[in-house]
Design a protein around this motif. Structure first.
Motif, PDB file in Angstrom:
ATOM      1  N   SER A  59       1.040  -1.030  -0.042  1.00 21.14           N
ATOM      2  CA  SER A  59       0.122  -0.037   0.041  1.00 21.14           C
ATOM      3  C   SER A  59       0.822   1.071   0.183  1.00 21.14           C
ATOM      4  O   SER A  59       2.110   1.057   0.363  1.00 21.14           O
ATOM      5  CB  SER A  59      -0.916   0.213   1.170  1.00 21.14           C
ATOM      6  N   SER A  60       0.184   2.250  -0.439  1.00 23.29           N
ATOM      7  CA  SER A  60       1.174   3.621  -0.689  1.00 23.29           C
ATOM      8  C   SER A  60       1.467   4.104   0.771  1.00 23.29           C
ATOM      9  O   SER A  60       2.648   4.619   1.098  1.00 23.29           O
ATOM     10  CB  SER A  60       0.507   4.720  -1.022  1.00 23.29           C
ATOM     11  N   GLU A  61       0.787   3.566   1.961  1.00 26.26           N
ATOM     12  CA  GLU A  61       1.380   4.115   3.241  1.00 26.26           C
ATOM     13  C   GLU A  61       2.435   3.342   3.591  1.00 26.26           C
ATOM     14  O   GLU A  61       3.432   3.929   4.275  1.00 26.26           O
ATOM     15  CB  GLU A  61       0.093   3.623   4.344  1.00 26.26           C
ATOM     16  N   ILE A  62       2.615   1.954   3.310  1.00 28.15           N
ATOM     17  CA  ILE A  62       4.109   1.532   3.589  1.00 28.15           C
ATOM     18  C   ILE A  62       4.965   1.985   2.729  1.00 28.15           C
ATOM     19  O   ILE A  62       6.098   2.189   3.354  1.00 28.15           O
ATOM     20  CB  ILE A  62       3.799  -0.340   3.268  1.00 28.15           C
ATOM     21  N   ALA A  63       4.825   2.226   1.522  1.00 27.25           N
ATOM     22  CA  ALA A  63       5.820   3.038   0.734  1.00 27.25           C
ATOM     23  C   ALA A  63       6.336   4.244   1.436  1.00 27.25           C
ATOM     24  O   ALA A  63       7.473   4.656   1.503  1.00 27.25           O
ATOM     25  CB  ALA A  63       5.277   3.432  -0.680  1.00 27.25           C
ATOM     26  N   VAL A  64       5.394   5.210   1.843  1.00 29.67           N
ATOM     27  CA  VAL A  64       5.850   6.294   2.555  1.00 29.67           C
ATOM     28  C   VAL A  64       6.547   5.997   3.737  1.00 29.67           C
ATOM     29  O   VAL A  64       7.666   6.655   4.117  1.00 29.67           O
ATOM     30  CB  VAL A  64       4.454   7.029   3.149  1.00 29.67           C
ATOM     31  N   LEU A  65       6.292   5.037   4.522  1.00 29.45           N
ATOM     32  CA  LEU A  65       7.387   4.604   5.821  1.00 29.45           C
ATOM     33  C   LEU A  65       8.712   4.277   5.068  1.00 29.45           C
ATOM     34  O   LEU A  65       9.686   4.575   5.928  1.00 29.45           O
ATOM     35  CB  LEU A  65       6.568   3.504   6.456  1.00 29.45           C
ATOM     36  N   PHE A  66       8.800   3.461   3.913  1.00 26.31           N
ATOM     37  CA  PHE A  66      10.187   3.197   3.518  1.00 26.31           C
ATOM     38  C   PHE A  66      10.913   4.540   2.830  1.00 26.31           C
ATOM     39  O   PHE A  66      12.060   4.568   3.118  1.00 26.31           O
ATOM     40  CB  PHE A  66      10.054   2.372   2.212  1.00 26.31           C
ATOM     41  N   ALA A 125       6.971  -1.552   9.154  1.00 26.04           N
ATOM     42  CA  ALA A 125       6.140  -1.507   8.027  1.00 26.04           C
ATOM     43  C   ALA A 125       6.219  -2.978   7.663  1.00 26.04           C
ATOM     44  O   ALA A 125       4.994  -3.303   6.964  1.00 26.04           O
ATOM     45  CB  ALA A 125       6.883  -0.741   6.875  1.00 26.04           C
ATOM     46  N   VAL A 126       7.179  -3.677   7.632  1.00 26.92           N
ATOM     47  CA  VAL A 126       7.558  -5.048   7.176  1.00 26.92           C
ATOM     48  C   VAL A 126       6.115  -5.794   8.021  1.00 26.92           C
ATOM     49  O   VAL A 126       5.484  -6.766   7.400  1.00 26.92           O
ATOM     50  CB  VAL A 126       8.791  -5.485   7.073  1.00 26.92           C
ATOM     51  N   VAL A 127       6.105  -5.764   9.277  1.00 30.59           N
ATOM     52  CA  VAL A 127       5.383  -6.489  10.305  1.00 30.59           C
ATOM     53  C   VAL A 127       3.777  -6.086   9.560  1.00 30.59           C
ATOM     54  O   VAL A 127       2.896  -7.032   9.486  1.00 30.59           O
ATOM     55  CB  VAL A 127       5.413  -6.303  11.725  1.00 30.59           C
ATOM     56  N   ARG A 128       3.422  -4.654   9.645  1.00 35.49           N
ATOM     57  CA  ARG A 128       2.209  -4.267   9.236  1.00 35.49           C
ATOM     58  C   ARG A 128       1.691  -4.808   7.951  1.00 35.49           C
ATOM     59  O   ARG A 128       0.504  -5.229   7.761  1.00 35.49           O
ATOM     60  CB  ARG A 128       2.279  -2.826   9.012  1.00 35.49           C
ATOM     61  N   ASP A 129       2.699  -4.877   6.899  1.00 38.15           N
ATOM     62  CA  ASP A 129       2.399  -5.311   5.504  1.00 38.15           C
ATOM     63  C   ASP A 129       2.257  -6.764   5.598  1.00 38.15           C
ATOM     64  O   ASP A 129       1.219  -7.187   4.593  1.00 38.15           O
ATOM     65  CB  ASP A 129       3.411  -4.821   4.541  1.00 38.15           C
ATOM     66  N   GLY A 130       3.065  -7.639   6.078  1.00 35.95           N
ATOM     67  CA  GLY A 130       2.938  -8.801   6.161  1.00 35.95           C
ATOM     68  C   GLY A 130       3.244  -9.736   5.013  1.00 35.95           C
ATOM     69  O   GLY A 130       3.402 -10.914   4.942  1.00 35.95           O
ATOM     70  N   GLY A 131       3.689  -9.087   3.921  1.00 38.22           N
ATOM     71  CA  GLY A 131       4.111  -9.659   2.632  1.00 38.22           C
ATOM     72  C   GLY A 131       5.538  -9.877   2.444  1.00 38.22           C
ATOM     73  O   GLY A 131       6.428  -9.143   3.281  1.00 38.22           O
ATOM     74  N   ASN A 132       6.006 -10.382   1.246  1.00 41.92           N
ATOM     75  CA  ASN A 132       7.300 -10.696   1.023  1.00 41.92           C
ATOM     76  C   ASN A 132       8.004  -9.325   0.435  1.00 41.92           C
ATOM     77  O   ASN A 132       8.927  -9.161   0.561  1.00 41.92           O
ATOM     78  CB  ASN A 132       7.426 -11.676   0.034  1.00 41.92           C
ATOM     79  N   PHE A 133       7.185  -8.630  -0.229  1.00 40.19           N
ATOM     80  CA  PHE A 133       8.206  -7.529  -1.153  1.00 40.19           C
ATOM     81  C   PHE A 133       8.474  -6.309  -0.132  1.00 40.19           C
ATOM     82  O   PHE A 133       9.562  -5.687  -0.138  1.00 40.19           O
ATOM     83  CB  PHE A 133       7.145  -6.836  -2.057  1.00 40.19           C
ATOM     84  N   SER A 134       7.886  -5.898   0.950  1.00 38.68           N
ATOM     85  CA  SER A 134       8.193  -5.143   1.887  1.00 38.68           C
ATOM     86  C   SER A 134       9.576  -5.640   2.626  1.00 38.68           C
ATOM     87  O   SER A 134      10.582  -4.837   2.859  1.00 38.68           O
ATOM     88  CB  SER A 134       7.397  -4.600   2.794  1.00 38.68           C
TER      89      SER A 134
END
Ligand code: GRG
Length: 276
Positions: A59-66, A125-134
């Motif tokens: 999600s864009s929220e995760i991208a902003v954290l990165f 962010a990785v924990v929140r996202d839960g996916g491989n790409f983050s």
């Protein structure tokens, strides 16, 4: 397309969310919110935005954290690089550098805290996202900014005294400067769900952009005596450096077209034409 003022608000919100009020927070904020160009986080966000139609995109929220994390890493590197034991610079981002404002010990700690904060934000962010790409994006950023990337470049740079050959200068530039820029470009692509083949092509583009960034920086800073034979313009002269910039510019623009990262074409042109 993301711009500096929109990112600025996001960075402030993330920072306040993760850091409690303290004198340490003030010393971190002094450097983090000191009018940097935000070049690297904007690279990450713009690459992410262009490519995030892929179904695996975070999600864009995760991208902003990165993106915020990339800027924290960049700011820590500037604070530490300015210290008397490294480049010994009194000014940074238009005001006294951190150690001039707070003393060496506080500057060292503000840098440490920003580096740690970057990894705290990304792991959250990785924990929140839960996916491989983050997770993959975080691993890429960690590799490129550590002992195989930016920190190695800084180590090689400070070991060298006196004039260097062009190959050594290029190696140092590719680690010290380009590795973080590659982390931003590839981080954006990975977060958008890009495959390995695309990531390795965008890594090549990041390398061109990083070299261009360093060479234009060296030209703007051509009177800097501490460069001491370690830059392109000092070793080859301004004319050859400008020719090299022209060549790199064409290669970078062609590669951006070839891989379809059109969003980076303006960023490349902005580096080539920059005046600060
Ligand atoms: C201390 C581990 C450690 C690493 C430092 C990045 C770096 C390595 C040193 C900074 C000094 C330097 C001249 C680096 C080259 C890259 C560069 C020109 C950084 C300045 O980046 P800008 O112009 O700065 O994007 P703003 O302030 O706009 O963010």
């Amino acid at each position: 397309m993301w711009n500096k003022s929109v990112f600025e608000k996001e960075l402030k919100a993330v920072f306040d969310d993760f850091v409690e009020d303290s004198f340490l927070k003030q010393t971190m904020a002094y450097s983090l919110f000191a009018d940097g160009k935000r070049f690297r986080p904007l690279l990450l966000l713009n690459v992410y935005d262009q490519m995030s139609k892929e179904e695996d995109a975070v999600s864009s929220e995760i991208a902003v954290l990165f993106a915020a994390s990339i800027e924290c890493i960049h700011t820590y590197s500037l604070i530490h690089d300015d210290l008397p034991c490294m480049d010994d610079d009194d000014m940074r981002r238009g005001k006294p550098s951190s150690h001039k404002a707070f003393g060496e010990a506080e500057a060292l700690i503000a840098g440490d805290a920003l580096l740690n904060l970057a990894f705290e934000i990304m792991s959250d962010a990785v924990v929140r996202d839960g996916g491989n790409f983050s997770a993959k994006a975080m691993a890429f950023i960690a590799k490129n900014t550590g002992a195989r990337g930016m920190v190695l470049g800084q180590s090689l740079d400070i070991q060298e005294n006196g004039a260097l050959g062009i190959e050594e200068i290029e190696r140092i530039n590719s680690l010290k400067t380009a590795a973080l820029i590659q982390a931003a470009v590839c981080g954006g692509a990975i977060l958008a769900g890009a495959d390995e083949e695309f990531v390795s092509k965008s890594e090549r583009l990041g390398a061109y952009i990083g070299q261009l960034f360093q060479l234009t920086d060296d030209l703007l800073d051509v009177d800097n005596e501490s460069a001491d034979g370690k830059t392109y313009p000092v070793v080859l002269g301004e004319k050859k450096t400008k020719l090299k910039i022209e060549t790199l510019n064409k290669e970078a623009q062609n590669l951006a077209d070839e891989i379809g990262l059109f969003v980076l074409k303006d960023s490349i042109a902005n580096i080539v034409n920059r005046t600060y």
